[in-house]
Structures are given as structure tokens and as C-alpha cells.
Design a protein around this motif. Structure first.
Motif, PDB file in Angstrom:
ATOM      1  N   GLU A  87       0.818  -1.216   0.000  1.00 17.70           N
ATOM      2  CA  GLU A  87       0.000   0.000   0.000  1.00 17.70           C
ATOM      3  C   GLU A  87       0.853   1.268   0.000  1.00 17.70           C
ATOM      4  OE1 GLU A  87      -2.620  -0.384   3.328  1.00 17.70           O
ATOM      5  OE2 GLU A  87      -3.770  -2.026   2.425  1.00 17.70           O
ATOM      6  N   ASP A  88       2.147   1.131   0.272  1.00 16.77           N
ATOM      7  CA  ASP A  88       3.039   2.290   0.221  1.00 16.77           C
ATOM      8  C   ASP A  88       3.269   2.751  -1.217  1.00 16.77           C
ATOM      9  OD1 ASP A  88       3.277   2.072   2.956  1.00 16.77           O
ATOM     10  OD2 ASP A  88       5.203   1.026   2.900  1.00 16.77           O
ATOM     11  N   PHE A  89       2.975   1.878  -2.172  1.00 18.21           N
ATOM     12  CA  PHE A  89       3.124   2.234  -3.586  1.00 18.21           C
ATOM     13  C   PHE A  89       1.776   2.649  -4.163  1.00 18.21           C
ATOM     14  CE2 PHE A  89       6.584  -0.771  -2.798  1.00 18.21           C
ATOM     15  CZ  PHE A  89       7.667  -0.103  -3.367  1.00 18.21           C
ATOM     16  N   ASP A  90       1.798   3.721  -4.923  1.00 20.06           N
ATOM     17  CA  ASP A  90       0.582   4.164  -5.593  1.00 20.06           C
ATOM     18  C   ASP A  90       0.367   3.442  -6.914  1.00 20.06           C
ATOM     19  OD1 ASP A  90      -0.143   6.368  -3.737  1.00 20.06           O
ATOM     20  OD2 ASP A  90       1.781   7.176  -4.404  1.00 20.06           O
ATOM     21  N   CYS A  91       1.455   2.904  -7.473  1.00 20.77           N
ATOM     22  CA  CYS A  91       1.356   2.266  -8.782  1.00 20.77           C
ATOM     23  C   CYS A  91       2.520   1.304  -8.997  1.00 20.77           C
ATOM     24  CB  CYS A  91       1.354   3.341  -9.873  1.00 20.77           C
ATOM     25  SG  CYS A  91       1.179   2.705 -11.544  1.00 20.77           S
ATOM     26  N   PHE A  92       2.231   0.185  -9.646  1.00 24.27           N
ATOM     27  CA  PHE A  92       3.261  -0.755 -10.083  1.00 24.27           C
ATOM     28  C   PHE A  92       3.260  -0.756 -11.608  1.00 24.27           C
ATOM     29  CE2 PHE A  92       2.173  -2.090  -5.848  1.00 24.27           C
ATOM     30  CZ  PHE A  92       3.359  -2.544  -5.291  1.00 24.27           C
ATOM     31  N   VAL A  93       4.345  -0.278 -12.201  1.00 27.07           N
ATOM     32  CA  VAL A  93       4.479  -0.255 -13.650  1.00 27.07           C
ATOM     33  C   VAL A  93       5.207  -1.520 -14.082  1.00 27.07           C
ATOM     34  CG1 VAL A  93       5.576   0.901 -15.606  1.00 27.07           C
ATOM     35  CG2 VAL A  93       4.395   2.247 -13.853  1.00 27.07           C
ATOM     36  N   VAL A  94       4.586  -2.277 -14.980  1.00 30.26           N
ATOM     37  CA  VAL A  94       5.144  -3.551 -15.433  1.00 30.26           C
ATOM     38  C   VAL A  94       5.453  -3.448 -16.930  1.00 30.26           C
ATOM     39  CG1 VAL A  94       4.824  -6.050 -15.504  1.00 30.26           C
ATOM     40  CG2 VAL A  94       3.664  -4.699 -13.738  1.00 30.26           C
ATOM     41  N   PRO A  95       6.724  -3.236 -17.287  1.00 29.00           N
ATOM     42  CA  PRO A  95       7.082  -3.190 -18.708  1.00 29.00           C
ATOM     43  C   PRO A  95       7.081  -4.590 -19.311  1.00 29.00           C
ATOM     44  CG  PRO A  95       8.762  -2.157 -17.308  1.00 29.00           C
ATOM     45  CD  PRO A  95       7.891  -2.979 -16.438  1.00 29.00           C
ATOM     46  N   VAL A  96       6.745  -4.670 -20.598  1.00 32.53           N
ATOM     47  CA  VAL A  96       6.777  -5.953 -21.285  1.00 32.53           C
ATOM     48  C   VAL A  96       7.242  -5.737 -22.716  1.00 32.53           C
ATOM     49  CG1 VAL A  96       4.329  -5.772 -21.913  1.00 32.53           C
ATOM     50  CG2 VAL A  96       5.431  -8.022 -21.896  1.00 32.53           C
ATOM     51  N   VAL A  97       7.980  -6.706 -23.253  1.00 32.14           N
ATOM     52  CA  VAL A  97       8.418  -6.665 -24.649  1.00 32.14           C
ATOM     53  C   VAL A  97       7.775  -7.828 -25.405  1.00 32.14           C
ATOM     54  CG1 VAL A  97      10.569  -5.429 -24.213  1.00 32.14           C
ATOM     55  CG2 VAL A  97      10.519  -7.934 -24.041  1.00 32.14           C
ATOM     56  N   LYS A  98       8.031  -7.898 -26.703  1.00 34.06           N
ATOM     57  CA  LYS A  98       7.282  -8.812 -27.571  1.00 34.06           C
ATOM     58  C   LYS A  98       7.604 -10.292 -27.367  1.00 34.06           C
ATOM     59  CE  LYS A  98       8.640  -6.322 -31.113  1.00 34.06           C
ATOM     60  NZ  LYS A  98       8.865  -5.851 -32.510  1.00 34.06           N
ATOM     61  N   GLU A  99       8.800 -10.619 -26.902  1.00 40.06           N
ATOM     62  CA  GLU A  99       9.202 -12.021 -26.789  1.00 40.06           C
ATOM     63  C   GLU A  99       8.254 -12.807 -25.871  1.00 40.06           C
ATOM     64  OE1 GLU A  99      12.443  -9.837 -28.525  1.00 40.06           O
ATOM     65  OE2 GLU A  99      11.188  -9.472 -26.763  1.00 40.06           O
ATOM     66  N   SER A 100       7.965 -14.050 -26.242  1.00 41.68           N
ATOM     67  CA  SER A 100       6.966 -14.848 -25.517  1.00 41.68           C
ATOM     68  C   SER A 100       7.372 -15.114 -24.067  1.00 41.68           C
ATOM     69  CB  SER A 100       6.700 -16.169 -26.243  1.00 41.68           C
ATOM     70  OG  SER A 100       7.883 -16.933 -26.371  1.00 41.68           O
ATOM     71  N   LYS A 101       8.656 -15.364 -23.808  1.00 40.33           N
ATOM     72  CA  LYS A 101       9.093 -15.613 -22.431  1.00 40.33           C
ATOM     73  C   LYS A 101       8.817 -14.407 -21.552  1.00 40.33           C
ATOM     74  CE  LYS A 101      13.033 -16.610 -19.452  1.00 40.33           C
ATOM     75  NZ  LYS A 101      12.648 -15.523 -18.508  1.00 40.33           N
ATOM     76  N   GLN A 102       9.148 -13.227 -22.065  1.00 37.46           N
ATOM     77  CA  GLN A 102       8.923 -12.014 -21.285  1.00 37.46           C
ATOM     78  C   GLN A 102       7.432 -11.768 -21.045  1.00 37.46           C
ATOM     79  OE1 GLN A 102      11.537 -12.297 -23.277  1.00 37.46           O
ATOM     80  NE2 GLN A 102      13.171 -11.785 -21.837  1.00 37.46           N
ATOM     81  N   GLN A 103       6.600 -12.126 -22.013  1.00 35.26           N
ATOM     82  CA  GLN A 103       5.151 -11.971 -21.805  1.00 35.26           C
ATOM     83  C   GLN A 103       4.647 -12.938 -20.733  1.00 35.26           C
ATOM     84  OE1 GLN A 103       2.471 -11.096 -25.024  1.00 35.26           O
ATOM     85  NE2 GLN A 103       4.147 -10.808 -26.491  1.00 35.26           N
ATOM     86  N   LYS A 104       5.170 -14.167 -20.723  1.00 31.23           N
ATOM     87  CA  LYS A 104       4.795 -15.127 -19.683  1.00 31.23           C
ATOM     88  C   LYS A 104       5.258 -14.642 -18.309  1.00 31.23           C
ATOM     89  CE  LYS A 104       4.871 -19.198 -22.701  1.00 31.23           C
ATOM     90  NZ  LYS A 104       5.599 -20.462 -23.037  1.00 31.23           N
ATOM     91  N   ASP A 105       6.488 -14.120 -18.249  1.00 31.82           N
ATOM     92  CA  ASP A 105       7.004 -13.606 -16.978  1.00 31.82           C
ATOM     93  C   ASP A 105       6.194 -12.403 -16.497  1.00 31.82           C
ATOM     94  OD1 ASP A 105       8.961 -15.525 -16.918  1.00 31.82           O
ATOM     95  OD2 ASP A 105      10.557 -14.222 -17.660  1.00 31.82           O
ATOM     96  N   THR A 106       5.728 -11.602 -17.439  1.00 30.45           N
ATOM     97  CA  THR A 106       4.914 -10.445 -17.095  1.00 30.45           C
ATOM     98  C   THR A 106       3.605 -10.887 -16.451  1.00 30.45           C
ATOM     99  OG1 THR A 106       5.865  -9.101 -18.855  1.00 30.45           O
ATOM    100  CG2 THR A 106       3.694  -8.445 -18.044  1.00 30.45           C
TER     101      THR A 106
END
Length: 229
Positions: A87-106
Motif C-alpha cells: 500500500e506504500d506504492f501508488d502504482c506498479f508499472v510492469v514493462p513488457v516486450v514482444k518475446e513470448s518468455k517475457q510476456q509469460k514472466d509479465t
């Protein structure tokens, strides 16, 4: 606004977005939670010092926290132990790139945040490193499908950061995009007066970086507005 930039996956541009997109627009220093890439700049803090980080967040209204991939599991574990500390954070920004592994990790990252009790409205996805002719929905179908089905995050196709050589050039120049644009030096005039090859090369690189920075900054401005509207 206190923002964490987070993803279980590496190579999605967390540090780049924290440094160039968020910190300058929130007018704050960047805090990195990282033990491997400690040369990215900003104040470094180990995941084991989570209590110190909490103290900073509790006493400051504005912060950008870049959580390195090597420390995310420890960071999530710390948030689990310190109940409601998310709750100390107002927002969690989650970047993602096109590769399938990174999308699964996201998706795994969003699931982990949701399991901690982070509401969907606080988890914002940024689509990173797109080519100018990429179709966001096509490239990130897995993310959009997941968001529609699970409703654990906010996804907006306009939150797309396009590839731009200025991000690499800024590393060589040791400047943020904002700093490049804020430099009022007339590098064309300085180039004509340069006394040696090193100075000439610096002037050329700054001229090129400024030209690229204009378009990149316009893109980042648009993404920032979409993220926090």
C-alpha cells in the motif's frame, strides 16, 4: 506518486523506463533495488534493506523504485512478510516486450502482485520496444487476453514505447533524455570551433542525440499521460 517498476523478467527495459519515463516527470531521484546492474545510476539499495525502503516511502510522497530482476523474488517475499506494505506504492508499472518468455514472466509478475492484494487499478502495463509499424494488440495478444480474462491489471494500447536509438546514445553520453533536451549549448556552433577530434565527436553525438530525443520525449510524454490518467 510512489511508483515501482517491476517484472520477473530481465531485458524488458525496467531501468530505461524508470530513468527516462518516470523519474524526470515525477521530478525525483531514482532508487534502484539491484545487486547486479548497480552501475545504472541513482541510489542503490539491496532487497534485504526493504525496511529502509519502507521508511523512505512512508516519509516521501514521490518516489520511483527500479526493482532489478535478480532481486524481485526477495522483494515479493519482503512484501509478503511486511503485510500491507504494498500500500506504500501508488502504482506498479510492469514493462513488457514482444518475446513470448517475457510476456509469460509479465503475467506471472501481475499474478504475484495480485496475490499480495495489489488492486488491478494499481498495476499498469507498458508495452516497450515496439517498432513503429507494430500492431500492439497483435504483438501482445497474450497480455490483452490475460487482462480481459483475469482483470488483474490495467492495459491500454496507447501505453507503447517505441524503439529509438536515443536510449543507447544516452548511455554513452551519461545523460537522460530530459538532460539532453535541457542542454542549451549550440553544438553546431561549437562544432565549427572544436579544436580536436574528441570535441568534434562529442558535438556530433549531442546534435544527433537531441534530434532523436525530441521524438522519444514526445512518445514518453504521451505514455506518461496514458499511464496516469
Amino acid at each position: 506518486m510512489r511508483v515501482a517498476v517491476i517484472n520477473f523478467s530481465g531485458n524488458v527495459g525496467k531501468s530505461t523506463l524508470a530513468r527516462h519515463l518516470l523519474a524526470p516527470r515525477l521530478n525525483t531521484e531514482l532508487i534502484t533495488v539491484e545487486t547486479i546492474n548497480a552501475d545504472e545510476g541513482g541510489e542503490s539499495i539491496k532487497a534485504s534493506q526493504y525496511d529502509e525502503l519502507q521508511s523512505h516511502l512512508l516519509t516521501n510522497d514521490v518516489a520511483v523504485i527500479d526493482i532489478g530482476a535478480s532481486n524481485i523474488e526477495a522483494f515479493i517475499h519482503a512484501m509478503t512478510q511486511y503485510r500491507r506494505s504494498h500500500e506504500d506504492f501508488d502504482c506498479f508499472v510492469v514493462p513488457v516486450v514482444k518475446e513470448s518468455k517475457q510476456q509469460k514472466d509479465t503475467i506471472a509478475t501481475i499474478d504475484a502482485l495480485s496475490a499480495l492484494g495489489v488492486p488491478a487499478k494499481k498495476i499498469r502495463v507498458v508495452f516497450n520496444k515496439l517498432a513503429i509499424d507494430d500492431d500492439v494488440h497483435s504483438e501482445f495478444g497474450a497480455i490483452f487476453g490475460y487482462a480481459t480474462e483475469e482483470k488483474k491489471c490495467v492495459v491500454r494500447p496507447e501505453a507503447a514505447v517505441f524503439e529509438n536509438d536515443v536510449f543507447e546514445r544516452s548511455k554513452a553520453l551519461s545523460k537522460t533524455i530530459s538532460e539532453i533536451l535541457a542542454d542549451i549549448t549550440d553544438f553546431r556552433a561549437r562544432l565549427k570551433e572544436a579544436k580536436d577530434d574528441h570535441e568534434k565527436e562529442h558535438c556530433v553525438q549531442m546534435i544527433l542525440a537531441k534530434r532523436l530525443a525530441d521524438s522519444a520525449n514526445e512518445n514518453l510524454d504521451a505514455v506518461y499521460k496514458v499511464l496516469f490518467k
